[in-house]
Design a protein around this motif. Sequence first.
Motif, short mmCIF file in Angstrom:
data_model
loop_
_atom_site.label_atom_id
_atom_site.label_comp_id
_atom_site.label_asym_id
_atom_site.label_seq_id
_atom_site.Cartn_x
_atom_site.Cartn_y
_atom_site.Cartn_z
N THR A 84 -7.36 -18.92 -17.39
CA THR A 84 -7.67 -18.39 -18.72
C THR A 84 -7.69 -16.87 -18.74
O THR A 84 -7.89 -16.27 -19.79
N ALA A 85 -7.48 -16.25 -17.59
CA ALA A 85 -7.41 -14.78 -17.48
C ALA A 85 -6.40 -14.44 -16.39
O ALA A 85 -6.09 -15.28 -15.53
N HIS A 86 -5.92 -13.22 -16.43
CA HIS A 86 -4.93 -12.75 -15.46
C HIS A 86 -5.38 -11.44 -14.84
O HIS A 86 -6.16 -10.69 -15.43
N VAL A 87 -4.86 -11.17 -13.65
CA VAL A 87 -5.05 -9.87 -13.02
C VAL A 87 -3.82 -9.04 -13.39
O VAL A 87 -2.69 -9.45 -13.12
N ILE A 88 -4.08 -7.90 -14.02
CA ILE A 88 -3.01 -7.05 -14.53
C ILE A 88 -3.13 -5.68 -13.87
O ILE A 88 -4.23 -5.15 -13.73
N ASP A 89 -1.99 -5.11 -13.48
CA ASP A 89 -2.06 -3.75 -12.92
C ASP A 89 -1.95 -2.72 -14.04
O ASP A 89 -1.69 -3.07 -15.19
N ASN A 90 -2.18 -1.47 -13.67
CA ASN A 90 -2.22 -0.43 -14.70
C ASN A 90 -0.84 -0.06 -15.24
O ASN A 90 -0.71 0.84 -16.06
N GLU A 126 1.81 -5.06 -15.37
CA GLU A 126 2.39 -6.20 -14.65
C GLU A 126 1.31 -7.22 -14.30
O GLU A 126 0.22 -6.87 -13.87
N ASP A 127 1.65 -8.48 -14.46
CA ASP A 127 0.75 -9.57 -14.08
C ASP A 127 0.87 -9.79 -12.57
O ASP A 127 1.93 -10.20 -12.08
N VAL A 128 -0.20 -9.50 -11.84
CA VAL A 128 -0.20 -9.66 -10.38
C VAL A 128 -1.10 -10.82 -9.94
O VAL A 128 -1.49 -10.93 -8.78
N THR A 129 -1.40 -11.69 -10.90
CA THR A 129 -2.27 -12.83 -10.61
C THR A 129 -1.80 -13.66 -9.41
O THR A 129 -2.62 -14.00 -8.55
N PRO A 130 -0.51 -13.99 -9.31
CA PRO A 130 -0.09 -14.82 -8.16
C PRO A 130 -0.43 -14.19 -6.80
O PRO A 130 -0.85 -14.91 -5.88
N ALA A 131 -0.31 -12.89 -6.67
CA ALA A 131 -0.64 -12.23 -5.41
C ALA A 131 -2.14 -12.32 -5.14
O ALA A 131 -2.56 -12.51 -3.99
N VAL A 187 0.89 -1.17 0.00
CA VAL A 187 0.00 0.00 0.00
C VAL A 187 0.92 1.21 0.00
O VAL A 187 1.78 1.30 0.87
N PRO A 188 0.77 2.13 -0.94
CA PRO A 188 -0.11 2.03 -2.10
C PRO A 188 0.47 1.06 -3.13
O PRO A 188 1.61 0.63 -3.01
N ARG A 189 -0.35 0.76 -4.14
CA ARG A 189 0.06 -0.14 -5.22
C ARG A 189 -0.67 0.30 -6.49
O ARG A 189 -1.69 0.98 -6.41
N PRO A 190 -0.19 -0.10 -7.64
CA PRO A 190 -0.92 0.24 -8.86
C PRO A 190 -2.32 -0.40 -8.86
O PRO A 190 -2.49 -1.51 -8.32
N ALA A 191 -3.27 0.28 -9.44
CA ALA A 191 -4.61 -0.28 -9.59
C ALA A 191 -4.52 -1.55 -10.43
O ALA A 191 -3.67 -1.66 -11.32
N ALA A 192 -5.40 -2.52 -10.15
CA ALA A 192 -5.40 -3.77 -10.90
C ALA A 192 -6.82 -4.13 -11.30
O ALA A 192 -7.78 -3.78 -10.62
N GLU A 193 -6.94 -4.82 -12.43
CA GLU A 193 -8.23 -5.31 -12.91
C GLU A 193 -8.01 -6.67 -13.55
O GLU A 193 -6.89 -7.00 -13.98
N ILE A 194 -9.07 -7.45 -13.62
CA ILE A 194 -9.01 -8.74 -14.31
C ILE A 194 -9.12 -8.45 -15.80
O ILE A 194 -10.07 -7.81 -16.25
#
Length: 165
Positions: free
Chosen positions: A71-77, A80-85, A51-58
């Motif tokens: 089949t999809a990833h969570v990516i920050d703005n 970066e792929d933040v799916t593992p977190a 905190v803070p961190r870049p905004a992320a969306e699926i």
Amino acid sequence: MAYILVSSCLLGNPVRYDASHKRSHHDTLQRWVAAGKVIAVCPELAGGLPVPRPAAEIAQAAGGKAVWLRTAHVIDNHGEDVTPAFISGAEAALRLAQKFHIRIAILKEGSPSCGSSHIYDGSFRGNKIAGQGVTTTLLREAGMQVFSEDKIDEAAALLLQLEQP
């Protein structure tokens, strides 16, 4: 005593991506807090994000289920792929719920972790779509009832039913 899992940001903790909170002043939630019935969780912090961190969306207008199916990833703005977190944080939230035998969660609507009826479409343009976040998906698949902060009254009614002898 029956506990309720609640998004930490709804309790006023500045854990959101922009170091803000989304405190809910709902009377029922405040009574639960005062009674010691609330267990706070922020899956994104539990997954190791700062905190803070870049905004992320699926990405790809997909939902939490697609993330679990890989089949999809969570990516920050920043791209970066933040799916593992997000996966790690969801698993931590489930372990916490299991530890306290929690059956009801109230999580922040719209979040890529906690959204229960809508999330953002992955374009970072503020477009909402029907769907649920990564943590909500896992909790629901484990049998928990997940509500948004707009459905606290419904959660309270269910809690009353569950507390009946």
